[in-house]
Design a protein around this motif. Structure first.
Motif, short mmCIF file in Angstrom:
data_model
loop_
_atom_site.label_atom_id
_atom_site.label_comp_id
_atom_site.label_asym_id
_atom_site.label_seq_id
_atom_site.Cartn_x
_atom_site.Cartn_y
_atom_site.Cartn_z
N TYR A 157 16.28 61.42 44.03
CA TYR A 157 16.90 60.11 44.24
C TYR A 157 16.98 59.31 42.94
N TYR A 174 12.53 49.07 38.85
CA TYR A 174 12.83 49.81 40.08
C TYR A 174 12.71 48.93 41.31
N ALA A 175 11.81 47.95 41.23
CA ALA A 175 11.58 47.11 42.41
C ALA A 175 12.58 45.96 42.48
N VAL A 195 16.93 46.82 39.19
CA VAL A 195 17.96 47.80 39.48
C VAL A 195 18.99 47.22 40.47
N PHE A 196 18.51 46.34 41.35
CA PHE A 196 19.42 45.74 42.32
C PHE A 196 20.33 44.70 41.66
N LYS A 197 19.87 44.19 40.56
CA LYS A 197 20.63 43.15 39.86
C LYS A 197 21.57 43.76 38.83
N GLY A 198 21.54 45.08 38.76
CA GLY A 198 22.42 45.72 37.79
C GLY A 198 21.91 45.66 36.37
N VAL A 252 12.00 64.50 46.82
CA VAL A 252 12.96 63.52 47.36
C VAL A 252 13.13 62.36 46.38
N VAL A 253 12.00 61.80 45.94
CA VAL A 253 12.06 60.65 45.04
C VAL A 253 12.64 61.07 43.69
N SER A 269 7.87 65.25 49.14
CA SER A 269 8.15 63.83 48.99
C SER A 269 8.47 63.52 47.54
N THR A 309 19.88 59.30 40.59
CA THR A 309 21.12 58.56 40.87
C THR A 309 21.12 57.19 40.21
N ILE A 310 19.97 56.79 39.70
CA ILE A 310 19.84 55.46 39.10
C ILE A 310 20.25 55.49 37.63
N GLY A 311 20.86 54.43 37.18
CA GLY A 311 21.21 54.33 35.76
C GLY A 311 22.57 54.96 35.49
#
Lengths: 216, 573
Positions: free
Chosen positions: A176, A91-92, A95-98, A172-173, A169, A179-181
């Motif tokens: 959110y 997650y940190a 995920v940004f690297k796909g 929200v998380v 909170s 939406t990942i994966g």
């Protein structure tokens, strides 16, 4: 081990989840009215809806708790450290690297370790905080004669509102992360249909097939 | 039940007592037959008794049939003498009431209060202004309040409370005497109307037992020198109020008289602005039983809210140990079209025009179109209000006064009376008040409130005749027998009047939002947490947490998008 589409969310499980969603949203909306964040609804109506929905949700939670313990479903929520680092790293960073999500769901363990820890905290801390402070708030008339009644009411009110925002909170998380994966729809669908892709041992697959709980 | 039984017994006794002297006079020797001696005198004694063919009257005595009340009467006292010939104990009862003594011993604070002793934010003090102030006294001829009224039963004014003819009144400057023929030119009654000659015999024959609302109202609605000037919740609007002005007193509501709540025992009435029943002193009694307290709960109990929604009702009942009934159910006072005086600044009094004549200004227009004074050379500047939002305070009903000769701090607003009570305590409730804003004279050297002589045509000192503060204050202080430095100034004052009349119909009661909102009616009140009145600390921290979660999610999402675009861009490249 192979991935199969298995019915993992029973009817009660889904009913529990979605009525919880509905009532928590209503509680957020009416609670925000009571706090003075918006003027929609008269105060009295907001009190009434907030009270009735909260009591209904408590009843649901009583049933859900009973259900979790009788079916052994509670084990899904027990936190563990195994795999925690991988998921956190994903997650940190990953995920940004796909990268692919490092956790593979099993029937016994639907939730990744981070998810399980979050749900555990929600159920063991935030939910008790909100309902214990809520019941104390609601039953003010029974204890306000005690010394410093108004002071304690203020403490309870502050605590209740803080707990409510903590839950908000979480929501929200929670939303959110859907939406990942594989995407939002993919993630929400199992909680609607009940079926999800999980890794099954051949034995388990045979058992679920016999029960008619495997879709493919 | 007990009350009315006592009342009936009293009247039966009165009738019997009343007949005895008549019987003695009528039974002359010529008329006494030898045979059947017992029966005939009884028949003669009952010669005025109503028969079955007559209409049934409310009371057991028709006072118009009594010879003692035929008159003519030369004074109010002569009427009282006639009353006392039957009601031998009545005056003594009255003389033991605050209506007579104008003195109230507050055991809780040890203060001696009452009109004869305290000062107020209106005309200040009775001493030296007696014949004007005591025009509303329930007696005749109290011309010096430094001394108690003499123990003279004939000086009690029975008629002011018991007249049913509607034409009995008191003149506004005769120390309680009625205007009699010939009425002085320009004379006024205690309600400010042009005085008329009262027919005492007609009044005497009209008397009835419980005072009607006009009996009470002709004094109490006009306190402070005019209609609703003083209380704010007691005005001529209550003679015949529409339901929305007073749900209890309206003929379309319960049609109560004052005495329905202000129950009396031996001519002493329940209810006090010195020691107010903010809670029911007898909570163990069932609602609707005979009560001796003028508290809402005496009839309504302390959990009066019922359906239609039991949850809402329960929540409202939760409030009754904190909030007085009046707070929600009297949303504003001075309703019904009669304004109340809210500000009285004496410091500007005494200004005269270029011809040395007094000035009057009528700058306030009441909702009925009537113009009210906003400046008078006699009295200074005023402000008025209709439908006034009350001032709220924790109250246990106990008022402590700033009495004459008590040292004041002129740098602060002086509270003529302080409201007792502790937030959250079982004896205290949040209670509505009219907060009268005053500016009053005080002795600069001695820091005490100053007695003023305002009334006294021809005495050479009265402010209302001579417009000279020096003379007025000197005369007032000398009359009261207290030291006066001769140096005066004016100090700001507050005086609190409990608001408990003009109860509105339930539909007009305050809504939750009236208090449970930012800037609501309890905003300035300490010692109470009102949900919804502010975003509390928990709310602020929580909102911050929520926004951080939101921003965190958005930031995380944005980073993912950016990286995805980079990657895609790389592919294309």
């Amino acid at each position: 081990m192979a991935e199969h589409c298995v019915k993992v969310y029973s009817r009660f499980n889904r009913l529990w989840h979605w009525s919880q969603v509905g009532s928590i949203m209503l509680l957020f909306f009416t609670g925000a009215r009571l706090l003075g964040l918006h003027p929609i609804l008269p105060f009295g109506a907001a009190v009434l809806i907030h009270t009735v929905v909260a009591l209904a949700l408590l009843l649901l939670w009583a049933f859900a708790t009973f259900w979790l313990f009788t079916t052994g479903g509670y084990k899904q929520f027990i936190p563990r450290m195994q795999g925690m680092w991988e998921v956190s790293r994903f997650y940190a960073y990953g995920v940004f690297k796909g990268e692919e999500h490092p956790y593979v769901k099993s029937y016994e363990r639907r939730h990744n370790p981070l998810q399980a820890a979050a749900y555990f905290a929600l159920k063991m801390m935030l939910f008790p905080a909100i309902w214990i402070s809520g019941l104390a708030y609601l039953s003010y008339g029974f204890w306000d004669h005690l010394d410093g009644g108004s002071f304690w009411l203020e403490i309870i009110a502050n605590f209740h509102v803080l707990a409510a925002f903590a839950i908000a909170s979480f929501v929200v998380v929670h939303v959110y992360l859907l939406t990942i994966g594989h995407g939002f729809r993919q993630h929400v669908r199992p909680m609607v249909s009940g079926y999800e892709k999980v890794d099954l041992t051949p034995e388990a697959e045979a058992y679920f097939r016999q029960q008619g709980r495997v879709l493919d | 039940m007990t009350q009315s039984a006592l009342r009936i017994t009293a009247f039966v006794s009165a009738v019997i007592l009343g007949q005895l002297p008549a019987y003695a006079q009528d039974a002359t020797p010529e008329e006494t037959p030898a045979i059947g001696a017992q029966s005939t005198p009884v028949a003669q004694g009952a010669s005025k008794a109503a028969h079955m063919s007559d209409p049934v009257k409310e009371l057991t005595a028709d006072h118009s049939k009594f010879d003692q009340l035929k008159g003519p009467f030369a004074s109010g006292s002569e009427v009282t003498e006639a009353c006392l010939s039957c009601h031998t104990e009545a005056s003594n009862q009255v003389m033991h009431s605050v209506h007579w003594t104008w003195e109230y011993q507050n055991e809780a604070t040890g203060q001696t209060l009452g009109k004869a002793h305290e000062m107020n934010a209106f005309c200040g003090n009775v001493a030296s202004n007696e014949v004007r102030c005591t025009s509303c006294h329930t007696g005749y001829g109290w011309t010096d309040v430094r001394e108690p009224m003499p123990d003279d039963p004939t000086k009690v004014d029975c008629l002011v409370c018991h007249d049913k003819s509607g034409q009995y009144t008191k003149q506004d400057n005769l120390a309680g005497e009625p205007p009699l023929d010939p009425v002085a030119a320009g004379a006024k009654t205690i309600t400010g109307a042009a005085a008329w000659p009262v027919d005492l015999a007609e009044a005497a024959q009209s008397v009835g037992a419980p005072p009607g609302r006009d009996n009470c109202g002709n004094c109490h609605f006009y306190g402070g020198g005019g209609d609703n000037v003083k209380h704010g919740d007691l005005s001529s609007a209550l003679f015949n109020p529409p339901r929305d002005v007073d749900v209890h007193m309206s003929p379309d509501g319960q049609n109560f008289t004052c005495e329905t709540c202000h129950v009396s025992d031996k001519h002493v009435f329940e209810g006090s602005r010195y020691e107010t029943d903010v809670i029911d002193p007898h909570p163990d009694r069932m609602a609707g039983t005979a009560h001796d307290a003028a508290a809402c709960q005496s009839c309504h109990t302390d959990s009066p809210h019922e359906g239609p929604n039991p949850l809402i009702a329960a929540k409202l009942n939760d409030h009754t140990d904190t909030v007085a009934c009046q707070t929600c159910h009297i949303p504003s006072f001075a309703r019904g079209g009669v304004a109340t005086k809210t500000v009285w600044d004496w410091s500007t009094a005494g200004k005269l025009d270029e011809n040395g004549k007094p000035i009057t200004e009528e700058g306030f227009t009441q909702s009925d179109g009537k113009h009210l004074h906003t400046y008078m050379s006699k009295k200074g500047d005023f402000e008025w209000g209709e439908n006034v939002t009350p001032y709220y305070a924790w109250s246990n009903g106990e008022m402590t006064f700033t009495l004459p000769e008590e040292e004041i701090d002129p740098t602060q607003v002086v509270e003529i009376n302080k409201i007792g009570g502790t937030p959250g305590q079982p004896d205290s409730r949040i209670f509505p008040f009219k907060r009268m804003v005053g500016t009053q004279a005080y002795d600069v050297q001695r820091n005490v409130l100053a007695y003023n002589n305002v009334y006294g045509p021809g005495n050479g000192t009265a402010l209302w005749s001579y417009y000279d503060w020096e003379k007025s204050l000197k005369a007032g202080m000398d009359y009261a027998g207290v030291e006066y430095s001769g140096e005066f100034d004016f100090v700001h004052t507050y005086m609190y009047w409990p608001i408990t009349h003009m109860v509105a119909p339930a539909d007009d009661a305050l809504q939750c939002e009236s208090c449970h909102a930012q800037g609501g009616r309890m905003a300035d009140l300490a010692g109470i947490y009102v949900p919804g009145s502010e975003i509390n600390l928990g709310g602020k921290l929580g909102l911050a947490m929520f926004l951080m979660a939101l921003l965190g999610a958005l930031g995380h999402g944005a980073l993912r998008l950016i990286n995805r675009c980079k990657k895609n861009g790389g592919h294309h490249g």
